[in-house]
Scaffold this motif. Structure first.
Motif, PDB file in Angstrom:
ATOM      1  N   THR A  45       0.845  -1.191   0.000  1.00  0.00           N
ATOM      2  CA  THR A  45       0.000   0.000   0.000  1.00  0.00           C
ATOM      3  C   THR A  45       0.882   1.244   0.000  1.00  0.00           C
ATOM      4  O   THR A  45       2.062   1.200   0.358  1.00  0.00           O
ATOM      5  CB  THR A  45      -0.912   0.031   1.233  1.00  0.00           C
ATOM      6  OG1 THR A  45      -0.120   0.214   2.415  1.00  0.00           O
ATOM      7  CG2 THR A  45      -1.710  -1.266   1.354  1.00  0.00           C
ATOM      8  N   GLN A  46       0.290   2.368  -0.417  1.00  0.00           N
ATOM      9  CA  GLN A  46       1.073   3.597  -0.504  1.00  0.00           C
ATOM     10  C   GLN A  46       1.620   4.009   0.861  1.00  0.00           C
ATOM     11  O   GLN A  46       2.775   4.437   0.973  1.00  0.00           O
ATOM     12  CB  GLN A  46       0.216   4.724  -1.082  1.00  0.00           C
ATOM     13  CG  GLN A  46       1.007   6.003  -1.338  1.00  0.00           C
ATOM     14  CD  GLN A  46       0.194   7.056  -2.056  1.00  0.00           C
ATOM     15  OE1 GLN A  46      -1.027   6.969  -2.115  1.00  0.00           O
ATOM     16  NE2 GLN A  46       0.856   8.054  -2.607  1.00  0.00           N
ATOM     17  N   ALA A  47       0.798   3.869   1.904  1.00  0.00           N
ATOM     18  CA  ALA A  47       1.254   4.238   3.244  1.00  0.00           C
ATOM     19  C   ALA A  47       2.437   3.383   3.677  1.00  0.00           C
ATOM     20  O   ALA A  47       3.411   3.892   4.261  1.00  0.00           O
ATOM     21  CB  ALA A  47       0.101   4.102   4.239  1.00  0.00           C
ATOM     22  N   GLU A  48       2.355   2.087   3.395  1.00  0.00           N
ATOM     23  CA  GLU A  48       3.435   1.188   3.792  1.00  0.00           C
ATOM     24  C   GLU A  48       4.707   1.471   3.003  1.00  0.00           C
ATOM     25  O   GLU A  48       5.820   1.444   3.554  1.00  0.00           O
ATOM     26  CB  GLU A  48       2.986  -0.265   3.590  1.00  0.00           C
ATOM     27  CG  GLU A  48       1.923  -0.700   4.593  1.00  0.00           C
ATOM     28  CD  GLU A  48       1.328  -2.046   4.257  1.00  0.00           C
ATOM     29  OE1 GLU A  48       1.171  -2.872   5.166  1.00  0.00           O
ATOM     30  OE2 GLU A  48       1.000  -2.272   3.066  1.00  0.00           O
ATOM     31  N   TRP A  50       5.654   4.346   1.551  1.00  0.00           N
ATOM     32  CA  TRP A  50       6.242   5.624   1.950  1.00  0.00           C
ATOM     33  C   TRP A  50       6.876   5.535   3.332  1.00  0.00           C
ATOM     34  O   TRP A  50       7.955   6.084   3.579  1.00  0.00           O
ATOM     35  CB  TRP A  50       5.183   6.721   1.917  1.00  0.00           C
ATOM     36  CG  TRP A  50       4.945   7.259   0.546  1.00  0.00           C
ATOM     37  CD1 TRP A  50       4.056   6.782  -0.380  1.00  0.00           C
ATOM     38  CD2 TRP A  50       5.617   8.354  -0.077  1.00  0.00           C
ATOM     39  NE1 TRP A  50       4.117   7.514  -1.543  1.00  0.00           N
ATOM     40  CE2 TRP A  50       5.070   8.487  -1.390  1.00  0.00           C
ATOM     41  CE3 TRP A  50       6.609   9.233   0.332  1.00  0.00           C
ATOM     42  CZ2 TRP A  50       5.501   9.470  -2.274  1.00  0.00           C
ATOM     43  CZ3 TRP A  50       7.034  10.228  -0.564  1.00  0.00           C
ATOM     44  CH2 TRP A  50       6.493  10.332  -1.838  1.00  0.00           C
ATOM     45  N   THR A  51       6.203   4.831   4.248  1.00  0.00           N
ATOM     46  CA  THR A  51       6.749   4.687   5.606  1.00  0.00           C
ATOM     47  C   THR A  51       8.045   3.904   5.585  1.00  0.00           C
ATOM     48  O   THR A  51       9.044   4.307   6.206  1.00  0.00           O
ATOM     49  CB  THR A  51       5.726   3.990   6.523  1.00  0.00           C
ATOM     50  OG1 THR A  51       4.539   4.770   6.587  1.00  0.00           O
ATOM     51  CG2 THR A  51       6.292   3.815   7.929  1.00  0.00           C
ATOM     52  N   LEU A 269       5.678   3.741  13.342  1.00  0.00           N
ATOM     53  CA  LEU A 269       4.560   3.677  12.395  1.00  0.00           C
ATOM     54  C   LEU A 269       4.632   2.404  11.567  1.00  0.00           C
ATOM     55  O   LEU A 269       3.604   1.768  11.287  1.00  0.00           O
ATOM     56  CB  LEU A 269       4.584   4.909  11.491  1.00  0.00           C
ATOM     57  CG  LEU A 269       3.485   4.987  10.422  1.00  0.00           C
ATOM     58  CD1 LEU A 269       2.102   4.909  11.057  1.00  0.00           C
ATOM     59  CD2 LEU A 269       3.627   6.270   9.616  1.00  0.00           C
ATOM     60  N   GLU A 270       5.839   2.012  11.191  1.00  0.00           N
ATOM     61  CA  GLU A 270       6.005   0.780  10.426  1.00  0.00           C
ATOM     62  C   GLU A 270       5.522  -0.429  11.227  1.00  0.00           C
ATOM     63  O   GLU A 270       4.843  -1.316  10.682  1.00  0.00           O
ATOM     64  CB  GLU A 270       7.474   0.606  10.059  1.00  0.00           C
ATOM     65  CG  GLU A 270       7.779  -0.632   9.235  1.00  0.00           C
ATOM     66  CD  GLU A 270       9.238  -0.716   8.831  1.00  0.00           C
ATOM     67  OE1 GLU A 270       9.769  -1.835   8.746  1.00  0.00           O
ATOM     68  OE2 GLU A 270       9.838   0.358   8.596  1.00  0.00           O
ATOM     69  N   LEU A 273       1.744  -0.541  11.201  1.00  0.00           N
ATOM     70  CA  LEU A 273       1.231  -1.059   9.931  1.00  0.00           C
ATOM     71  C   LEU A 273       1.448  -2.567   9.811  1.00  0.00           C
ATOM     72  O   LEU A 273       0.586  -3.287   9.297  1.00  0.00           O
ATOM     73  CB  LEU A 273       1.917  -0.333   8.771  1.00  0.00           C
ATOM     74  CG  LEU A 273       1.601   1.161   8.645  1.00  0.00           C
ATOM     75  CD1 LEU A 273       2.481   1.806   7.583  1.00  0.00           C
ATOM     76  CD2 LEU A 273       0.128   1.369   8.317  1.00  0.00           C
TER      77      LEU A 273
END
Length: 285
Positions: A45-48, A50-51, A269-270, A273
């Protein structure tokens, strides 16, 4: 391999804020790394993406800053930026470290940590009058957050054992550093580990420390940068180039504290997720 370069700066940053309680922060980070070791890897996913990419580029900047501070103290910022540039070019050229070399480097760095611990144990510390103040909760949390990224092992079939080993090394080094230097001297500068050798009556080993720092930071910077590009920016040349520019700017202008906080918060944050992926996978079963 990340831990070698990380410990050279995270203990100073942690001790500057938490005093003796930096040890509590390192213990918390070690426990968190052990507990989360078997969480699934980040997804697509984009969030994953980028993080994961941001966190690893911050870790590259940390390794570069440590390299500059210890290896080229006369021009640390330029040396740090130069390392980032060399790493980016080497990655673009397709340079990859053989797995056998990485294993041997890891063994060498663990041996160096053991030697440092033994030296500090056998030499009586100079008596200091630094009192143990009441715990600073914020300082302990910051110390744990900035230490955590260097205790999470790369995925393997023995990931929990690796996490426990890294955590144990970090805790032992923290203890001997606090005993020998006290929190005031340890938190005085980003290169306070140099003072640790003098405190352990091993100042003649400073050239060897420089070699160890190079071995700890340069390969780690290359492998971490390659990991960031291949896993989180595949086939996106513009994004990889932008990441290299941002990392170079961070190595050149940012403070160790700022870059460590970015890496630490990114790691937290990682883990969130990754924990969500674990929950979703078990919910579907």
């Amino acid at each position: 391999m990340r831990l070698g370069g990380g410990l050279l700066v995270v203990l100073a940053v942690g001790a500057a804020g938490a005093g003796y309680w930096v040890l509590a922060g390192v213990v918390l980070a070690a426990i968190a790394a052990g507990v989360t070791a078997r969480l699934p890897e980040l997804g697509d996913t984009q969030a994953e993406r980028w993080t994961g990419g941001m966190t690893r580029l911050a870790l590259v900047a940390v390794q570069a800053i440590v390299f500059g501070a210890y290896v080229v103290p006369a021009q640390p910022a330029y040396a740090a930026a130069g390392l980032v540039l060399v790493v980016a070019v080497a990655d673009f050229a397709g340079l990859r470290l053989p797995a056998a070399l990485v294993r041997w480097l890891t063994i060498v760095l663990i041996a160096a940590a053991v030697v440092l611990i033994v030296l500090c144990v056998v030499v009586a510390p100079v008596v200091t009058s630094s009192p143990i103040a009441a715990p600073d909760v914020a300082g302990v949390i910051v110390a744990a957050v900035v230490t955590l990224p260097f205790l999470l092992p790369v995925a393997s079939d023995r990931v929990t054992l690796r996490a426990l080993t890294l955590g144990a090394i970090a805790v032992l080094v923290t203890i001997v550093a606090l005993v020998q230097l006290g929190p005031d001297r340890l938190g005085l500068s980003a290169t306070s580990i140099r003072d640790l050798l003098y405190a352990a009556d091993a100042g003649q080993l400073q050239p060897l420390l420089t070699v160890v720092v190079a071995l700890a930071t340069v390969p780690a910077a290359l492998t971490t940068y390659t990991d960031a590009r291949e896993r989180y920016a595949p086939d996106q040349g513009w994004l990889a180039a932008a990441g290299a520019v941002v990392t170079l700017a961070a190595a050149l202008f940012a403070t160790p504290y700022a870059v460590l906080v970015v890496a630490g918060l990114g790691t937290v944050l990682e883990l969130v997720l990754r924990a969500r992926r674990y929950r979703d996978a078990h919910a579907r079963e």
